[in-house]
Design an enzyme around this catalytic site. Structure first.
Site, short mmCIF file in Angstrom:
data_model
loop_
_atom_site.label_atom_id
_atom_site.label_comp_id
_atom_site.label_asym_id
_atom_site.label_seq_id
_atom_site.Cartn_x
_atom_site.Cartn_y
_atom_site.Cartn_z
NE ARG A 108 -3.08 -8.16 15.77
CZ ARG A 108 -2.79 -7.29 16.72
NH1 ARG A 108 -1.61 -6.70 16.72
NH2 ARG A 108 -3.64 -7.00 17.68
CG ASP A 157 -7.48 2.29 14.40
OD1 ASP A 157 -8.33 1.64 15.02
OD2 ASP A 157 -6.40 2.65 14.90
CE LYS A 194 -8.13 -5.04 14.86
NZ LYS A 194 -7.48 -4.65 16.12
CG ASN A 195 -10.42 -2.30 16.86
OD1 ASN A 195 -9.76 -3.34 16.95
ND2 ASN A 195 -9.92 -1.18 16.36
NE ARG A 235 -3.24 -1.32 23.71
CZ ARG A 235 -2.68 -0.82 24.80
NH1 ARG A 235 -1.52 -1.27 25.16
NH2 ARG A 235 -3.27 0.11 25.48
NE ARG A 274 -1.70 0.81 21.34
CZ ARG A 274 -2.46 0.03 20.57
NH1 ARG A 274 -1.88 -0.79 19.72
NH2 ARG A 274 -3.77 0.03 20.69
N PRO A 275 0.59 2.69 26.94
CG PRO A 275 0.32 4.81 27.83
CD PRO A 275 0.72 4.09 26.57
CB VAL A 276 -2.39 -0.67 30.55
CG1 VAL A 276 -2.48 -1.28 29.16
CG2 VAL A 276 -1.21 -1.22 31.34
CG ASP A 277 -1.41 5.46 32.45
OD1 ASP A 277 -1.44 5.05 31.28
OD2 ASP A 277 -1.65 6.64 32.77
CG LEU A 278 -5.50 6.46 31.34
CD1 LEU A 278 -6.03 6.96 30.01
CD2 LEU A 278 -5.70 7.51 32.43
CB CYS A 310 2.29 -1.24 20.07
SG CYS A 310 1.25 -1.32 18.62
C1 EPZ Z 1 -8.10 1.03 20.59
O1 EPZ Z 1 -6.84 0.85 21.19
C2 EPZ Z 1 -8.04 0.28 19.27
N1 EPZ Z 1 -7.79 -1.14 19.53
C3 EPZ Z 1 -6.94 0.85 18.39
O2 EPZ Z 1 -7.00 0.18 17.13
C4 EPZ Z 1 -7.20 2.34 18.17
O3 EPZ Z 1 -6.12 2.89 17.43
C5 EPZ Z 1 -7.32 3.05 19.53
O4 EPZ Z 1 -8.35 2.42 20.32
C6 EPZ Z 1 -7.67 4.53 19.38
O5 EPZ Z 1 -8.89 4.66 18.70
C7 EPZ Z 1 -8.82 -1.93 19.88
O6 EPZ Z 1 -9.95 -1.48 20.00
C8 EPZ Z 1 -8.51 -3.38 20.09
P1 EPZ Z 1 -6.73 4.02 23.57
P2 EPZ Z 1 -6.61 1.32 22.73
O7 EPZ Z 1 -6.62 3.47 24.94
O8 EPZ Z 1 -7.84 1.09 23.52
C9 EPZ Z 1 -3.43 6.69 25.64
C10 EPZ Z 1 -6.21 -1.08 15.31
O9 EPZ Z 1 -5.44 -0.77 14.38
N2 EPZ Z 1 -3.57 5.79 26.80
O10 EPZ Z 1 -8.00 4.66 23.12
O11 EPZ Z 1 -5.36 0.71 23.21
C11 EPZ Z 1 -2.76 5.99 24.47
O12 EPZ Z 1 -1.36 6.07 24.58
C12 EPZ Z 1 -5.89 -0.65 16.73
O13 EPZ Z 1 -7.29 -1.71 15.16
C13 EPZ Z 1 -2.90 6.11 27.99
O14 EPZ Z 1 -2.19 7.12 28.09
O15 EPZ Z 1 -6.38 2.87 22.53
C14 EPZ Z 1 -3.27 6.78 23.29
O16 EPZ Z 1 -2.49 7.94 23.10
C15 EPZ Z 1 -4.56 0.06 16.82
N3 EPZ Z 1 -3.05 5.29 29.06
C16 EPZ Z 1 -4.66 7.21 23.73
O17 EPZ Z 1 -4.71 7.01 25.14
C17 EPZ Z 1 -3.85 4.17 29.02
O18 EPZ Z 1 -3.97 3.48 30.05
C18 EPZ Z 1 -5.78 6.41 23.11
O19 EPZ Z 1 -5.50 5.04 23.35
C19 EPZ Z 1 -4.52 3.87 27.80
C20 EPZ Z 1 -4.37 4.70 26.71
#
Ligand code: EPZ
Length: 434
Positions: free
Chosen positions: A406, A312, A22-23, A94, A123-127, A118
């Protein structure tokens, strides 16, 4: 609304086959937006998220056809005339936020809804936003939407360091960088297999990307990318889920096959922890052969970015540890509050308590978990409740399995083929006014 009624107790047996990831599927589908023409991707699982995301692509102007029989998706991105992703779809999933990078990369502009929250908090998107700005995009917020634009000559490209490393932000920045005017560099980039396979698809489309699978990815922008035929990779989280399930429900000493896998995507941390439980682990071609142990040894884990223990899989690991012959802890460093499933497990008599970002599990509960009515809170929490139901005494009603749908295609059918007694029923939720 659907629920699964899980009858506890039967000893399960293999084989069980893993679906496409999926991911990885979601970034691959997004990459198709970058190239005019018809892209075909195989091994796409039939999931709610795939249907939701297909609708997101259609809004932008793409034609999307999904063949559930063949697990193949065809995306005609010849015309992307509406560079938008609406709130009503983005809030459902998301990962729709990937459209920001794709539309900037394809059309030089985008209007994409900010994703919702969530189950386990912000779950921020600032990055994602700061990364695109570092490449030269202008980012504004307008009534809950991110509005991105690029200079007339195209996106210049640039350098950005991710703190913390982020899968989604790495994907979004790569989507924009691939067709930028100049070069880009991502530091502390995610090394998850989802990102590597996605980057390999971009390379197949003509993108000039170096350093996939390392923490520094360099991209030389190219003007045009070509549509491709590409194969999605097997789901590493499904593999880890089924390995834990085999260890706790299989017959001790009887090999349990998990087919159609990519075990190299699990990461060393999970494999080492799994073997430390005493379960047998053997790779045979594209299958993983699990040999359930007589007793499951307690193994504490801490999640981390790849190749660390995947966040996960921490919820599924928690259920496995309830069956271990001693106490253990599960610590999540990625999502500090990803424990909404624990109070539901407590309703089944599971002795576990969360303190901060650490779940303390007593263990020693083989045959002492009781079936109950429990509520799914999120995708991986839902599958953890099904796993607990399979080893509980009596029936467990897992509610709101739309979360499960999902990320796991026809899970009850696959588990029934392994000897489980599971039925899917429809039920009404009585919303009692508070
Ligand atoms: C992906 O989410 C996966 N989703 C998640 O799987 C998975 O848990 C996660 O990566 C971590 O491996 C998909 O691939 C669709 P991140 P993503 O950005 O990209 C922080 C599932 O169950 N962060 O790697 O959203 C964030 O808070 C789902 O299949 C910021 O601070 O995760 C977290 O602590 C759940 N700012 C860390 O980074 C940002 O702009 C990692 O998040 C983005 C993230």
């Amino acid at each position: 609304m659907d629920k699964l009624v899980v009858h506890g107790g039967p000893v399960l047996h293999g084989p069980i086959a893993v679906s496409g990831s999926k991911n990885t599927a979601l970034p691959l589908m997004t990459a198709a937006i970058l190239a005019p023409g018809i892209t075909t991707i195989s091994n796409i699982p039939e999931l709610r998220d795939v249907h939701t995301f297909s609708n997101v692509l259609r809004v932008s102007g793409a034609y999307v056809d999904y063949d559930a029989e063949a697990h193949e998706i065809t995306i005609d991105a010849t015309r992307i005339g509406h560079p938008e992703a609406p709130y009503e779809l983005v809030k459902q999933m998301r990962a729709s936020f990937y459209m920001l990078g794709a539309l900037v990369g394809r059309r030089g502009k985008a209007r994409v809804s900010m994703p919702g929250g969530c189950a386990w908090g912000p779950r921020p998107v600032d990055l994602h936003l700061r990364g695109l700005e570092a490449l030269g995009a202008t980012i504004e917020l307008d009534e809950g939407y991110v509005v991105a634009s690029t200079p007339r000559g195209g996106l210049p490209g640039g350098t950005f360091r991710l703190e913390p490393s982020s899968v989604g932000a790495t994907v979004n920045i790569l989507l924009a960088a691939a067709t930028a005017k100049g070069g880009s560099r991502i530091e502390n980039a995610a090394m998850e297999p989802d990102v590597i396979v996605f980057g390999q698809m971009l390379q197949a489309m003509g993108a000039q990307i170096h350093g996939l699978g390392t923490t520094t990815i360099e991209v030389e922008g190219v003007r045009h990318l070509q549509p491709v035929e590409f194969a999605n990779t097997p789901d590493r989280i499904e593999l880890g889920t089924f390995m834990a399930l085999a260890a706790m429900t299989g017959a001790p000493g009887v090999p349990f096959e998990i087919a159609n896998t990519a075990p190299e995507h699990l990461g060393e941390a999970f494999i080492e922890a799994f073997k430390a439980t005493g379960a047998g682990y053997e790779v045979r071609g594209t299958s993983v052969i699990v040999t359930p142990p007589e007793t499951i040894r307690p193994v504490s884990i801490e999640t981390g970015v790849y190749p660390g223990f995947p966040t996960d899989l921490q919820q599924q690991w928690t259920v496995l540890m309830t069956q271990a012959d001693g106490p253990s802890t599960v610590t999540d460093h990625i999502y500090l509050d990803r424990f909404a499933h624990v109070p539901e497990l407590n309703r089944m008599g599971v002795r576990a308590v969360v303190k901060g970002n650490v779940c303390h599990i007593d263990g020693g509960q083989r045959n002492s978990i009781q079936g109950a009515q429990v509520m799914s809170t999120d995708l991986r929490g839902s599958v953890a409740l099904v796993m607990a139901g399979l080893v509980a005494t009596g029936d467990t009603h897992v509610l709101r399995v739309y979360h499960l749908d999902r990320g796991y295609e026809a899970l009850e059918d696959r588990l029934k083929a392994c000897g489980a007694a599971i039925t899917r029923d429809v039920y009404e939720e009585n919303v009692v006014p508070v």
